[in-house]
Design a protein around this motif. Structure first.
Motif, PDB file in Angstrom:
ATOM      1  N   PRO A  88       8.285   9.393   1.682  1.00 36.52           N
ATOM      2  CA  PRO A  88       8.185   9.082   3.103  1.00 36.52           C
ATOM      3  C   PRO A  88       9.411   9.497   3.907  1.00 36.52           C
ATOM      4  CG  PRO A  88       8.415   7.069   1.780  1.00 36.52           C
ATOM      5  CD  PRO A  88       8.316   8.218   0.825  1.00 36.52           C
ATOM      6  N   GLY A  89       9.157  10.042   5.082  1.00 30.82           N
ATOM      7  CA  GLY A  89      10.237  10.346   6.005  1.00 30.82           C
ATOM      8  C   GLY A  89      10.996  11.610   5.657  1.00 30.82           C
ATOM      9  N   ARG A  90      12.185  11.693   6.197  1.00 33.94           N
ATOM     10  CA  ARG A  90      13.063  12.859   5.995  1.00 33.94           C
ATOM     11  C   ARG A  90      14.025  12.513   4.874  1.00 33.94           C
ATOM     12  NH1 ARG A  90      16.458  13.445  10.010  1.00 33.94           N
ATOM     13  NH2 ARG A  90      16.474  15.679  10.303  1.00 33.94           N
ATOM     14  N   ARG A  91      14.031  13.373   3.825  1.00 32.91           N
ATOM     15  CA  ARG A  91      14.733  12.980   2.601  1.00 32.91           C
ATOM     16  C   ARG A  91      15.670  14.075   2.111  1.00 32.91           C
ATOM     17  NH1 ARG A  91      11.657   8.675   0.812  1.00 32.91           N
ATOM     18  NH2 ARG A  91      12.591   8.727  -1.268  1.00 32.91           N
ATOM     19  N   LEU A  92      16.733  13.608   1.445  1.00 33.15           N
ATOM     20  CA  LEU A  92      17.516  14.521   0.626  1.00 33.15           C
ATOM     21  C   LEU A  92      16.777  14.663  -0.703  1.00 33.15           C
ATOM     22  CD1 LEU A  92      20.118  16.134  -0.122  1.00 33.15           C
ATOM     23  CD2 LEU A  92      21.039  13.976  -1.015  1.00 33.15           C
ATOM     24  N   VAL A 103      -1.362  11.590  -1.887  1.00 30.04           N
ATOM     25  CA  VAL A 103      -0.088  12.147  -1.421  1.00 30.04           C
ATOM     26  C   VAL A 103       0.967  12.101  -2.523  1.00 30.04           C
ATOM     27  CG1 VAL A 103      -0.299  11.758   1.050  1.00 30.04           C
ATOM     28  CG2 VAL A 103       0.561   9.925  -0.421  1.00 30.04           C
ATOM     29  N   TRP A 104       1.768  13.164  -2.563  1.00 29.32           N
ATOM     30  CA  TRP A 104       2.961  13.279  -3.392  1.00 29.32           C
ATOM     31  C   TRP A 104       2.658  13.382  -4.890  1.00 29.32           C
ATOM     32  CZ3 TRP A 104       4.542   8.509  -0.245  1.00 29.32           C
ATOM     33  CH2 TRP A 104       4.830   8.899   1.065  1.00 29.32           C
ATOM     34  N   ARG A 105       1.366  13.466  -5.251  1.00 23.60           N
ATOM     35  CA  ARG A 105       1.015  13.654  -6.649  1.00 23.60           C
ATOM     36  C   ARG A 105       0.287  14.981  -6.809  1.00 23.60           C
ATOM     37  NH1 ARG A 105      -0.776   7.664  -5.950  1.00 23.60           N
ATOM     38  NH2 ARG A 105      -0.241   8.437  -3.867  1.00 23.60           N
ATOM     39  N   GLY A 106       0.580  15.675  -7.916  1.00 18.92           N
ATOM     40  CA  GLY A 106       0.010  16.990  -8.112  1.00 18.92           C
ATOM     41  C   GLY A 106      -1.293  16.967  -8.869  1.00 18.92           C
ATOM     42  N   LEU A 112       1.954   6.820  -8.946  1.00 16.65           N
ATOM     43  CA  LEU A 112       3.043   6.406  -8.061  1.00 16.65           C
ATOM     44  C   LEU A 112       3.293   4.929  -8.345  1.00 16.65           C
ATOM     45  CD1 LEU A 112       4.991   6.644  -5.651  1.00 16.65           C
ATOM     46  CD2 LEU A 112       3.020   6.432  -4.132  1.00 16.65           C
ATOM     47  N   LEU A 113       4.477   4.625  -8.866  1.00 16.22           N
ATOM     48  CA  LEU A 113       4.753   3.277  -9.365  1.00 16.22           C
ATOM     49  C   LEU A 113       5.964   2.668  -8.656  1.00 16.22           C
ATOM     50  CD1 LEU A 113       4.535   4.147 -13.176  1.00 16.22           C
ATOM     51  CD2 LEU A 113       2.778   3.005 -11.807  1.00 16.22           C
ATOM     52  N   PRO A 114       5.743   1.804  -7.666  1.00 13.33           N
ATOM     53  CA  PRO A 114       6.877   1.075  -7.083  1.00 13.33           C
ATOM     54  C   PRO A 114       7.486   0.155  -8.142  1.00 13.33           C
ATOM     55  CG  PRO A 114       4.922   0.902  -5.704  1.00 13.33           C
ATOM     56  CD  PRO A 114       4.478   1.472  -7.010  1.00 13.33           C
ATOM     57  N   ARG A 115       8.821   0.000  -8.105  1.00 10.83           N
ATOM     58  CA  ARG A 115       9.487  -0.786  -9.151  1.00 10.83           C
ATOM     59  C   ARG A 115      10.325  -1.924  -8.590  1.00 10.83           C
ATOM     60  NH1 ARG A 115      13.185   0.878 -11.932  1.00 10.83           N
ATOM     61  NH2 ARG A 115      12.470   0.180 -13.952  1.00 10.83           N
ATOM     62  N   ARG A 146       3.516   0.705  -0.528  1.00 11.18           N
ATOM     63  CA  ARG A 146       2.206   0.038  -0.582  1.00 11.18           C
ATOM     64  C   ARG A 146       1.147   0.850   0.154  1.00 11.18           C
ATOM     65  NH1 ARG A 146       3.585  -4.660   1.837  1.00 11.18           N
ATOM     66  NH2 ARG A 146       4.440  -5.467  -0.091  1.00 11.18           N
ATOM     67  N   GLU A 147       1.469   1.267   1.371  1.00  7.95           N
ATOM     68  CA  GLU A 147       0.466   1.954   2.206  1.00  7.95           C
ATOM     69  C   GLU A 147       0.161   3.374   1.718  1.00  7.95           C
ATOM     70  OE1 GLU A 147       2.028   3.448   6.110  1.00  7.95           O
ATOM     71  OE2 GLU A 147       3.808   2.337   5.479  1.00  7.95           O
ATOM     72  N   HIS A 148       0.978   3.867   0.770  1.00  3.43           N
ATOM     73  CA  HIS A 148       0.803   5.255   0.323  1.00  3.43           C
ATOM     74  C   HIS A 148       0.112   5.368  -1.041  1.00  3.43           C
ATOM     75  CE1 HIS A 148       3.348   6.449   3.632  1.00  3.43           C
ATOM     76  NE2 HIS A 148       4.316   5.684   3.186  1.00  3.43           N
ATOM     77  N   LEU A 149      -0.099   4.234  -1.712  1.00  6.05           N
ATOM     78  CA  LEU A 149      -0.592   4.297  -3.096  1.00  6.05           C
ATOM     79  C   LEU A 149      -1.941   5.009  -3.183  1.00  6.05           C
ATOM     80  CD1 LEU A 149       0.424   0.739  -4.365  1.00  6.05           C
ATOM     81  CD2 LEU A 149       1.585   2.926  -4.782  1.00  6.05           C
ATOM     82  N   ALA A 150      -2.814   4.735  -2.208  1.00  7.16           N
ATOM     83  CA  ALA A 150      -4.148   5.346  -2.236  1.00  7.16           C
ATOM     84  C   ALA A 150      -4.347   6.300  -1.072  1.00  7.16           C
ATOM     85  CB  ALA A 150      -5.214   4.253  -2.204  1.00  7.16           C
TER      86      ALA A 150
END
Ligand code: SF4
Length: 235
Positions: free
Chosen positions: A26-30, A161-164, A170-173, A182-186
């Motif tokens: 999410p967002g602008r990242r390094l 999103v973000w999975r190939g 995608l596993l939040p820890r 949470r909003e991005h899992l599905a």
């Protein structure tokens, strides 16, 4: 004279870094791409990151300098991808621990990112159990707010999103990771999922392409007279 033991700074072999990237979390990242991967997924778009002798060594303090600069420029997060970052577990552990400390300083009152929500995301081709079952890998992910795990399987495309591929998880820890992801899992994305950046004599693509996206891109470029040579997804 007393012998003082030599203290080497932890060093990570990397492929490259870039800020801002908007297609790997999410967002602008390094984003820091590690160098070296022995998992050899068929269809990998980043074959240039496989050779552990490729890329360049960067000390963890110098990478943390990039992270602090990105935080001061408004970064929403740090993504470590690859290559396979967990093939360098000690350096990765030092990097993520230092990144968490730098974040805490930056978001504190008066800091350059005071009050902002900022997360640490790690991509790995290892499965969740292969991470949990290995002490060095487990220690390395301690400060990651979320992981994307699993080999890339070209035969299992996904719009997530973000999975190939559909098997990747995608596993939040952490509490921060759970709130952030949470909003991005599905969540799915049917449009382009790659960010194109001009390099020195080449073109860099950042992100996780959807099914057929690389082939469609090559066709579009051919129509305007550009043929890609040395594409990183071809053997
Ligand atoms: S997709 Fe990732 S884990 Fe698989 S070979 Fe490529 S870099 Fe390695």
């Amino acid at each position: 004279m007393e012998n003082v033991p030599e203290r080497r700074e932890p060093t990570l072999r990397i492929s490259r870094t870039h800020f801002p990237v908007e297609t790997l979390g999410p967002g602008r990242r390094l984003v820091i791409w590690s160098q070296g991967c022995g998992l050899a997924c068929a269809g990998c778009m980043s074959r240039h990151t496989w050779d552990p002798l490729g890329g360049a060594d960067r000390t963890v303090p110098s990478l943390l300098g990039l992270w602090r600069a990105a935080l001061a420029r408004g970064a929403d997060g740090l993504t470590v991808s690859g290559g396979e970052p967990l093939d360098q577990p000690a350096a990765l552990a030092a990097l993520l621990a230092g990144a968490a400390r730098a974040r805490a300083e930056a978001v504190a009152p008066g800091g350059p990112a005071a009050g902002r929500e900022i997360d640490l995301l790690l991509y790995t081709g290892y499965e969740e159990g292969e991470v949990a079952g290995d002490p060095a890998r487990r220690a390395a992910v301690r400060h990651a707010d979320a992981l994307v795990t699993g080999r890339f399987r070209a035969a299992e495309p996904t719009a997530l999103v973000w999975r190939g591929s559909a098997n990747q998880r995608l596993l939040p820890r952490t509490a921060r990771g759970r709130a952030r992801y949470r909003e991005h899992l599905a969540r799915t994305e049917s449009g382009p999922r790659l960010q194109m950046v001009e390099g020195e004599g080449d073109v860099l693509l950042y992100g996780v392409p959807g099914r057929g996206e690389l082939a469609a891109l090559e066709r579009r470029l051919r129509r305007v007279g550009i043929t890609l040579t040395g594409a990183s997804w071809r053997p």
